[in-house]
Enzyme design. Structure first.
Site: not given
Ligand code: HSE
Length: 428
Positions: A15, A131, A134, A207
């Site tokens: 990221v 942002e 989530v 989330k």
């Molecule tokens: N491990 C998480 C997923 C990545 O598979 O969505 C993002 O939080």
């Protein structure tokens, strides 16, 4: 033209590098849109020598994220390290104390410390934005705090862990059992370092807790999320659900009821022709229901370099534009401590049981369900295996409490040859 907005990025994984690339590649566009130049002044990560496929030579390097967070030439501390506590939390606290705004992708940290961090930041006139924490690239926090700001939110639902959705849809398409597909996901690098964060529903639960706070104006209460992972979902359940027109999803649901705030993250059956039912692979989907707008469906990549960096930049560019929305959509001190309610809204349930293949076995189960006030909608017995017969039951609407009571009754009949599987059928 105002002075440049200066970013300090802590964490140069997928990221972080994605953010570097956007800032470098879209510099002119970002300035045109925000009226302010956005620059990176300093970065920090565990290893300085790692090859990162990005030119970092123009940025100061800090080995210590705390030093980065408190530099005089950083306006926004961009926290992309992860982890609920430890360096990410320490550096975020230090950044706030040093007068920085914070943009983070760290759902675990905010799900546990979000209230405290937001109150501290807001008291000092700073913002924390999340942002990217989530549903990756889906701008759901912005949709809730801005696009739907005039709505009373009735329900928030979502498939918010791409790894679990990959595993469940891959089990169905390949016919492979959970363990094989889990190993496949591990080899593909889809799993978090602690896989239980994914398959145990914890990541998605973080989330959901954050979204519930924004949606209902309540303090984040991750501890109140009823969590159940996908580890017990068998290929047999996926097949039988499909046969009846359903898909199994790890579904988060948050809603405010007369009894309080319900938050649950658990496997659910959803109709296979619904938007959630059609969601394939690692994609995420969030469904929002507001009193004026009705239902909104948002779908997109829940992880990965581009999508998550896109969400980080949305927050950075809001700050560059002078848009300073409170972390949870209203001042943190005004968020109320919601009464947590056990999720007990009535729903139909899917039940799969192995019964002794002998006269009266099915009748005993039907009686146990009936005694608990549970009415059967559909029932069928299929493919005998040895002396036990698999039976599928779809109930009419009932509560989880009544179902648990009924299952306890079934256990005393002496005709079950294994633990029953019970999965809620969600109206979506
Ligand atoms: N491990 C998480 C997923 C990545 O598979 O969505 C993002 O939080």
């Amino acid at each position: 033209m105002s002075t440049p907005l200066r970013l300090g990025i802590a964490g140069l994984g997928t990221v972080g590098i994605g953010v570097v690339k956007i800032v470098q590649q879209h510099a002119a566009m970002i300035t045109a849109r925000t009226g302010r130049e956005v620059v990176i002044t300093a970065v920090s990560a565990r290893s300085r020598t790692k090859n990162r496929d990005a030119d970092l030579s123009g940025y100061a390097w800090e080995d210590d994220p705390l030093a980065l967070a408190t530099r005089g030439d950083v306006d926004i501390f961009v926290e992309l390290m992860g982890g609920s506590d430890g360096p990410a939390l320490d550096a975020t606290r230090a950044a706030i104390a040093a007068g920085k705004d914070v943009v983070t992708a760290n759902k675990a940290m905010l799900a546990i410390h979000g209230q405290d961090l937001a109150e501290t930041a807001e008291a000092a006139g700073h913002v924390i934005r999340f942002e990217a924490a989530v549903a990756g690239g889906i701008p759901v926090v912005k949709v809730l705090t801005e696009g739907l700001a005039g709505n009373r939110i009735k329900r928030v639902m979502g498939v918010m862990n791409g790894t679990c959705n990959y595993i469940l849809t891959r089990m169905e398409s390949s016919g492979l059992p959970y363990g094989d597909v889990f190993d496949e996901a591990a080899q593909l690098g889809y799993l978090e370092a602690d896989p239980n964060l994914d398959v145990g529903g914890i990541d998605a639960g973080h989330k959901l807790a954050l979204l519930a706070s924004v949606a209902f104006g309540t303090r984040v209460s991750f501890d109140a999320v009823e969590l159940e992972g996908i580890q017990r979902i068998s290929i047999e359940d996926i097949r039988q659900a499909a046969d009846m027109g359903f898909k199994i999803k790890l579904l988060g649901v948050a809603q405010m009821t007369g009894r309080g705030l319900e938050q649950r993250m658990s496997p659910c059956l959803v109709p296979d022709d619904s938007p959630l039912g059609q969601l394939q692979g690692g994609t995420n989907m969030v469904v929002l229901e507001g009193d004026s707008v009705g239902q909104i469906v948002l779908r997109g990549a829940g992880a990965g370099m581009g999508p998550t960096a896109s969400a980080v930049m949305s927050d950075v560019m809001d700050i560059a534009r002078g848009i300073r929305v409170s972390t949870f959509g209203q001042p943190a001190t005004t968020l109320v401590a919601a009464v947590s309610a056990k999720a007990n809204a009535p729903a139909p349930f899917y039940l799969r049981m192995q019964l002794l293949d002998k006269p009266g076995a099915l009748a005993k189960i039907a009686t146990a369900l009936g005694d608990a006030g549970i009415s059967i909608d559909r029932m069928r017995q299929y493919g005998h295996e040895n002396s036990s017969a698999p039976v599928l039951i779809v109930t009419h609407k009932t509560t989880r409490d009544a179902l648990d009571h009924a299952l306890a009754g079934c256990a005393t009949t002496g005709v079950l040859t294994g633990d029953p599987v019970a999965i809620r059928i969600e109206a979506v």
